[in-house]
Structure formats: C-alpha cells, structure tokens
Scaffold this motif. Structure first.
Motif, PDB file in Angstrom:
ATOM      1  N   THR A 159     -54.497  -6.626 -14.271  1.00  0.00           N
ATOM      2  CA  THR A 159     -54.562  -5.682 -15.379  1.00  0.00           C
ATOM      3  C   THR A 159     -55.379  -4.472 -14.968  1.00  0.00           C
ATOM      4  O   THR A 159     -56.165  -4.527 -14.013  1.00  0.00           O
ATOM      5  N   GLN A 160     -55.219  -3.406 -15.705  1.00  0.00           N
ATOM      6  CA  GLN A 160     -56.006  -2.201 -15.426  1.00  0.00           C
ATOM      7  C   GLN A 160     -57.496  -2.454 -15.645  1.00  0.00           C
ATOM      8  O   GLN A 160     -58.330  -1.893 -14.940  1.00  0.00           O
ATOM      9  N   GLU A 161     -57.825  -3.301 -16.612  1.00  0.00           N
ATOM     10  CA  GLU A 161     -59.228  -3.622 -16.861  1.00  0.00           C
ATOM     11  C   GLU A 161     -59.838  -4.352 -15.669  1.00  0.00           C
ATOM     12  O   GLU A 161     -60.958  -4.058 -15.250  1.00  0.00           O
ATOM     13  N   LYS A 162     -59.083  -5.305 -15.117  1.00  0.00           N
ATOM     14  CA  LYS A 162     -59.576  -6.048 -13.953  1.00  0.00           C
ATOM     15  C   LYS A 162     -59.704  -5.118 -12.744  1.00  0.00           C
ATOM     16  O   LYS A 162     -60.683  -5.181 -12.005  1.00  0.00           O
ATOM     17  N   LYS A 163     -58.713  -4.252 -12.548  1.00  0.00           N
ATOM     18  CA  LYS A 163     -58.756  -3.295 -11.445  1.00  0.00           C
ATOM     19  C   LYS A 163     -60.002  -2.413 -11.561  1.00  0.00           C
ATOM     20  O   LYS A 163     -60.730  -2.190 -10.590  1.00  0.00           O
ATOM     21  N   LYS A 164     -60.272  -1.930 -12.767  1.00  0.00           N
ATOM     22  CA  LYS A 164     -61.441  -1.080 -12.990  1.00  0.00           C
ATOM     23  C   LYS A 164     -62.735  -1.837 -12.701  1.00  0.00           C
ATOM     24  O   LYS A 164     -63.656  -1.304 -12.075  1.00  0.00           O
ATOM     25  N   ALA A 165     -62.808  -3.097 -13.141  1.00  0.00           N
ATOM     26  CA  ALA A 165     -64.007  -3.905 -12.910  1.00  0.00           C
ATOM     27  C   ALA A 165     -64.233  -4.152 -11.422  1.00  0.00           C
ATOM     28  O   ALA A 165     -65.366  -4.055 -10.926  1.00  0.00           O
ATOM     29  N   ILE A 166     -63.162  -4.453 -10.695  1.00  0.00           N
ATOM     30  CA  ILE A 166     -63.282  -4.681  -9.245  1.00  0.00           C
ATOM     31  C   ILE A 166     -63.719  -3.408  -8.548  1.00  0.00           C
ATOM     32  O   ILE A 166     -64.587  -3.432  -7.669  1.00  0.00           O
ATOM     33  N   ARG A 167     -63.149  -2.279  -8.942  1.00  0.00           N
ATOM     34  CA  ARG A 167     -63.546  -1.011  -8.325  1.00  0.00           C
ATOM     35  C   ARG A 167     -65.004  -0.687  -8.614  1.00  0.00           C
ATOM     36  O   ARG A 167     -65.707  -0.157  -7.751  1.00  0.00           O
ATOM     37  N   THR A 168     -65.463  -1.005  -9.798  1.00  0.00           N
ATOM     38  CA  THR A 168     -66.873  -0.777 -10.133  1.00  0.00           C
ATOM     39  C   THR A 168     -67.772  -1.606  -9.218  1.00  0.00           C
ATOM     40  O   THR A 168     -68.754  -1.103  -8.674  1.00  0.00           O
ATOM     41  N   ILE A 169     -67.430  -2.880  -9.035  1.00  0.00           N
ATOM     42  CA  ILE A 169     -68.207  -3.751  -8.151  1.00  0.00           C
ATOM     43  C   ILE A 169     -68.229  -3.200  -6.724  1.00  0.00           C
ATOM     44  O   ILE A 169     -69.254  -3.240  -6.044  1.00  0.00           O
ATOM     45  N   LEU A 170     -67.094  -2.661  -6.262  1.00  0.00           N
ATOM     46  CA  LEU A 170     -66.996  -2.132  -4.904  1.00  0.00           C
ATOM     47  C   LEU A 170     -67.562  -0.710  -4.771  1.00  0.00           C
ATOM     48  O   LEU A 170     -67.627  -0.176  -3.670  1.00  0.00           O
ATOM     49  N   GLY A 171     -67.937  -0.100  -5.896  1.00  0.00           N
ATOM     50  CA  GLY A 171     -68.484   1.255  -5.864  1.00  0.00           C
ATOM     51  C   GLY A 171     -67.437   2.331  -5.669  1.00  0.00           C
ATOM     52  O   GLY A 171     -67.722   3.400  -5.128  1.00  0.00           O
ATOM     53  N   ILE A 172     -66.212   2.067  -6.127  1.00  0.00           N
ATOM     54  CA  ILE A 172     -65.114   3.025  -5.994  1.00  0.00           C
ATOM     55  C   ILE A 172     -64.969   3.781  -7.307  1.00  0.00           C
ATOM     56  O   ILE A 172     -64.842   3.166  -8.366  1.00  0.00           O
ATOM     57  N   PRO A 173     -64.967   5.111  -7.268  1.00  0.00           N
ATOM     58  CA  PRO A 173     -64.800   5.894  -8.500  1.00  0.00           C
ATOM     59  C   PRO A 173     -63.476   5.573  -9.187  1.00  0.00           C
ATOM     60  O   PRO A 173     -62.499   5.178  -8.541  1.00  0.00           O
ATOM     61  N   SER A 174     -63.422   5.765 -10.480  1.00  0.00           N
ATOM     62  CA  SER A 174     -62.229   5.426 -11.259  1.00  0.00           C
ATOM     63  C   SER A 174     -61.123   6.480 -11.149  1.00  0.00           C
ATOM     64  O   SER A 174     -59.976   6.201 -11.460  1.00  0.00           O
ATOM     65  N   ASP A 175     -61.463   7.677 -10.680  1.00  0.00           N
ATOM     66  CA  ASP A 175     -60.498   8.779 -10.690  1.00  0.00           C
ATOM     67  C   ASP A 175     -59.900   9.070  -9.324  1.00  0.00           C
ATOM     68  O   ASP A 175     -59.484  10.194  -9.038  1.00  0.00           O
ATOM     69  N   VAL A 176     -59.820   8.061  -8.455  1.00  0.00           N
ATOM     70  CA  VAL A 176     -59.272   8.262  -7.113  1.00  0.00           C
ATOM     71  C   VAL A 176     -58.045   7.374  -6.917  1.00  0.00           C
ATOM     72  O   VAL A 176     -57.836   6.405  -7.638  1.00  0.00           O
ATOM     73  N   PHE A 177     -57.228   7.738  -5.940  1.00  0.00           N
ATOM     74  CA  PHE A 177     -56.063   6.948  -5.549  1.00  0.00           C
ATOM     75  C   PHE A 177     -56.484   6.115  -4.346  1.00  0.00           C
ATOM     76  O   PHE A 177     -56.888   6.651  -3.319  1.00  0.00           O
ATOM     77  N   VAL A 178     -56.390   4.784  -4.472  1.00  0.00           N
ATOM     78  CA  VAL A 178     -56.976   3.882  -3.479  1.00  0.00           C
ATOM     79  C   VAL A 178     -55.889   3.321  -2.554  1.00  0.00           C
ATOM     80  O   VAL A 178     -54.919   2.719  -3.003  1.00  0.00           O
TER      81      VAL A 178
END
Length: 193
Positions: free
Chosen positions: A1-20
């Motif tokens: 889900t987008q919520e899970k993706k956002k949470a994982i990116r937060t843990i990894l220190g990846i900004p939310s507004d980038v293409f990964v």
C-alpha cells in the motif's frame, strides 16, 4: 500500500517527493569496496540511465548488496542521492523492494536475474535490458519495459514512462503479480516432477 511504502521510506530516510529506483545486485569485482566495476552487470549503464533521469526528475536510488563502490562513487559525483542498505536476511529485501517505484536491471550478461521474479512478486515495476531469462519470460509492455543492451536512453525513457503514466505502471504491476504465480515452487515442482 502507499501507506506502507511511505512508512518504509521514512525508516530508510528517503524523502516522500522523489522517484525511487532500485538496484540490489553485486556489480563490483571482489568482496571489498567494489570500486572496479563488473561490466557484465552494467553498473556504468545503470549510472548513465539514472544520471539521464536526474536531469528531469527528482530521483533517489536504493542499493543493496556488496561491492557497490563504483555505483556509489558515480552517484555521489553526479549529486544523486542514494541509500545503500546491505540486507543481512532475505526477508529484509521485501521492504527494500516496497520502497521502490521501479527496479532497473542494466546488465549486459545475465542468466536468471533474481530481481526479475523478486520485482514481480513484490509488485515493483521492472525495467530491464533484454538479457538472460528476462527475454524468455518478460513481455514488453505487459510485465516489464525492455531495452537493448547498453541502451541507457531507452532505459531512461522506459522509466520515465512509468513515472508519467499511472495506467501503464498499474498494468505492469497487476500483470507481473499474475505472471509470477507461474514460478511458484508448487507449480514448478508439478511441472518438472
């Protein structure tokens, strides 16, 4: 889900507004820093592709695996942000895949790139060179977007298409999730036993 993706990116220190964009293979010689590229794995093509994309999009690269020094040095020189996390257990790979918007295989030579089925199984859109098993099972425009070997312009265009086109991205994800079922151990065992 987008919520899970956002949470994982937060843990990894990846900004939310980038293409990964992800790459989880060993592409340097030896088991040390990996400053000498293993060219059959295409780390130079990977970097050329990402640098081309960074001209138009806010990109962030997620790396895993040992001997990634060449790629890390190229990304640093190009001022492209990246996260390198060496997974100690295979189950950690799920979170790395779920942090991605696309997985890129830029190899010149492959047998069976593990990332092919792993991307499909995690619902991660796949962009790849026409290499190894990818050409046997990947269907361009259905389960992957493919480019000729060393064609970093086409690889970048394919990734850009995923970035720009929600319908295409969702189609790749849904078709890949269906296709990967053909490679479940129960299916493979029945087929070959």
């Amino acid at each position: 889900t987008q919520e899970k993706k956002k949470a994982i990116r937060t843990i990894l220190g990846i900004p939310s507004d980038v293409f990964v964009i992800g790459s989880f293979q060993k592409d340097g010689d030896g088991w040390g820093s990996g400053m000498h590229p293993k060219l059959i794995k295409g780390p130079d093509v990977f970097c050329d592709t990402v640098e081309r994309l960074a001209e138009s999009y806010p990109v962030h690269v997620v790396l895993s695996g040992p001997a990634r020094g060449y790629v890390k040095e190229r990304l640093t020189r190009a001022n492209i942000p990246f996260t390198h996390q060496h997974a100690r257990h295979y189950a950690q790979m799920n979170n790395l895949y779920h942090a991605l918007d696309v997985y890129l295989i830029a190899s010149r030579i492959e047998g069976v790139p593990m990332a092919l089925l792993e991307s499909w199984a995690t619902g991660t859109p796949l962009v790849s060179t026409r290499v190894g098993m990818v050409t046997d099972v990947g269907i361009h425009g259905q389960t992957a977007l493919l480019a000729d070997i060393e064609d970093h312009d086409k690889l970048a265009e394919n990734i850009s298409n995923i970035f720009e086109d929600d319908v295409l991205r969702n189609k790749l994800i849904s078709q890949s999730l269906l296709e990967v079922n053909h490679y479940d151990w129960d299916v493979i065992i029945d087929r070959y036993w």
